[in-house]
Design an enzyme around this catalytic site. Structure first.
Site, PDB file in Angstrom:
ATOM      1  N   LYS A  75      -1.349  -6.045 -27.222  1.00  0.00           N
ATOM      2  CA  LYS A  75      -0.241  -6.074 -28.173  1.00  0.00           C
ATOM      3  C   LYS A  75      -0.685  -6.362 -29.608  1.00  0.00           C
ATOM      4  O   LYS A  75      -0.181  -5.748 -30.550  1.00  0.00           O
ATOM      5  CB  LYS A  75       0.799  -7.105 -27.732  1.00  0.00           C
ATOM      6  CG  LYS A  75       1.593  -6.681 -26.512  1.00  0.00           C
ATOM      7  CD  LYS A  75       2.684  -7.687 -26.194  1.00  0.00           C
ATOM      8  CE  LYS A  75       3.530  -7.220 -25.023  1.00  0.00           C
ATOM      9  NZ  LYS A  75       4.634  -8.166 -24.732  1.00  0.00           N
ATOM     10  N   ASP A 111      10.283  -6.756 -27.768  1.00  0.00           N
ATOM     11  CA  ASP A 111      10.276  -7.891 -26.849  1.00  0.00           C
ATOM     12  C   ASP A 111      11.321  -8.928 -27.240  1.00  0.00           C
ATOM     13  O   ASP A 111      12.009  -9.501 -26.387  1.00  0.00           O
ATOM     14  CB  ASP A 111       8.894  -8.549 -26.817  1.00  0.00           C
ATOM     15  CG  ASP A 111       7.915  -7.815 -25.915  1.00  0.00           C
ATOM     16  OD1 ASP A 111       8.374  -7.117 -24.995  1.00  0.00           O
ATOM     17  OD2 ASP A 111       6.700  -7.941 -26.131  1.00  0.00           O
ATOM     18  N   THR A 162      -4.205 -24.275 -26.134  1.00  0.00           N
ATOM     19  CA  THR A 162      -5.043 -24.270 -27.333  1.00  0.00           C
ATOM     20  C   THR A 162      -4.125 -24.510 -28.525  1.00  0.00           C
ATOM     21  O   THR A 162      -3.436 -23.594 -29.002  1.00  0.00           O
ATOM     22  CB  THR A 162      -5.777 -22.923 -27.482  1.00  0.00           C
ATOM     23  OG1 THR A 162      -6.502 -22.647 -26.280  1.00  0.00           O
ATOM     24  CG2 THR A 162      -6.742 -22.963 -28.658  1.00  0.00           C
ATOM     25  N   MET A 217       9.396 -15.366 -18.573  1.00  0.00           N
ATOM     26  CA  MET A 217       9.210 -13.972 -18.970  1.00  0.00           C
ATOM     27  C   MET A 217       8.652 -13.092 -17.853  1.00  0.00           C
ATOM     28  O   MET A 217       8.807 -11.873 -17.891  1.00  0.00           O
ATOM     29  CB  MET A 217       8.297 -13.892 -20.192  1.00  0.00           C
ATOM     30  CG  MET A 217       8.940 -14.345 -21.472  1.00  0.00           C
ATOM     31  SD  MET A 217       7.885 -13.920 -22.874  1.00  0.00           S
ATOM     32  CE  MET A 217       8.889 -14.552 -24.216  1.00  0.00           C
ATOM     33  N   TYR A 219       8.297 -11.314 -14.151  1.00  0.00           N
ATOM     34  CA  TYR A 219       9.262 -10.883 -13.150  1.00  0.00           C
ATOM     35  C   TYR A 219       8.600 -10.616 -11.800  1.00  0.00           C
ATOM     36  O   TYR A 219       9.212 -10.047 -10.902  1.00  0.00           O
ATOM     37  CB  TYR A 219      10.027  -9.642 -13.625  1.00  0.00           C
ATOM     38  CG  TYR A 219       9.165  -8.456 -14.004  1.00  0.00           C
ATOM     39  CD1 TYR A 219       8.706  -7.561 -13.051  1.00  0.00           C
ATOM     40  CD2 TYR A 219       8.816  -8.233 -15.332  1.00  0.00           C
ATOM     41  CE1 TYR A 219       7.932  -6.461 -13.399  1.00  0.00           C
ATOM     42  CE2 TYR A 219       8.046  -7.143 -15.698  1.00  0.00           C
ATOM     43  CZ  TYR A 219       7.601  -6.262 -14.733  1.00  0.00           C
ATOM     44  OH  TYR A 219       6.828  -5.188 -15.088  1.00  0.00           O
TER      45      TYR A 219
END
Length: 277
Positions: A75, A111, A162, A217, A219
């Site tokens: 992405k 998104d 992080t 998020m 599935y």
């Protein structure tokens, strides 16, 4: 419903990621293609590495693809390779949608739209404006989620293993987004918890406020351990499939040039999930 057909003028879209065999995007988009009778197809690609992804982008620029949906781990690279980007993609620093036109590449992120649509569908009473929201993770999906939630007026608290990545993401988005090191402190008073991590978080939902909403998020599985625990405590749970379908609509329109039809694809997705075990 008209009969879909494939000719020499076929318009090809795809989802790209690694791994990609689990993706339900082909189920969704091809169902809509069939419902509309389009001369189109939607497939899946799994490039071995970043160079493979760049080769796919080159093929799109050459006219072989109409557009791509992008998932992990590409992405952020998708955003970097684009010639132009929407304000939403710029806000999140990542893209899950690429559209090709005459050799040029446009990036967008749906998104965030999918996340908000999922919340609206499965948690319709949830209010975000001025409310604390905890976001677990700082990757590509978390970037889009943070931007969308901040845009809806929420106070977004990012918690990531992080911490430097959480700080960087908060600084990029700004506007009510902050990075937290103490997860328990971040959860205090939160109206919504969103898990954007690929692995189940080690988290006790008893620390959440009564009446909070929990969204995962992922599935696969549809009911994750986090969502199961939330429901057992009486909290509102929102699954990742609602977000996937929510982001697919605007992606379909951008890639194929027509709005998605009024066809509920959730039963098809649930059937495929059941077949895959």
């Amino acid at each position: 419903m008209t009969q879909a057909r494939i000719t020499g003028s076929v318009r090809v879209g795809a989802v790209v990621g690694r791994p990609i065999g689990h993706s339900l995007s082909p189920v969704i988009h091809n169902a809509w293609i069939e419902a509309l009778g389009l001369d189109a197809a939607y497939v899946a690609f799994a490039p071995a590495d970043d160079d493979g992804f760049r080769a796919l982008i080159d093929a799109g620029r050459a006219g072989c693809l109409a557009g791509l949906n992008v998932t992990a781990p590409f992405k952020e690279l998708a955003y970097q390779l684009a010639d132009e980007a929407s304000p939403t993609a710029r806000a999140s620093g990542s893209a899950n949608l690429l559209v090709f036109s005459e050799g040029r590449l446009s990036a967008d992120s749906t998104d965030g739209v999918g996340l908000l649509r999922g919340l609206d569908e499965q948690a319709p009473k949830l209010e975000l404006a001025g409310r604390p929201v905890v976001l677990l993770g700082a990757g590509g999906a978390a970037r889009a989620a943070a931007a969308a939630l901040a845009g809806a007026g929420a106070e977004v608290r990012i918690v990531n293993r992080t911490h430097d990545r959480a700080v960087a993401l908060a600084e990029e988005i700004g506007g009510g987004v902050s990075a937290w090191t103490d997860r328990e402190a971040a959860l205090r008073g939160a109206t919504l918890l969103v898990n954007a991590l690929s692995a189940p978080p080690d988290l006790d939902v008893a620390t959440l406020e009564a009446g909070a909403t929990v969204m995962d998020m992922t599935y696969r599985p549809l009911t994750t351990p986090l969502l199961a625990a939330a429901r057992a405590r009486g909290l509102t749970a929102v699954d990742g499939l609602s977000m996937l379908i929510g982001q697919a609509g605007p992606s379909f329109a951008a890639i194929f040039g027509v709005p998605a039809p009024d066809l509920d694809v959730r039963p098809l997705c649930l059937r495929r999930l059941g077949e895959a075990g």
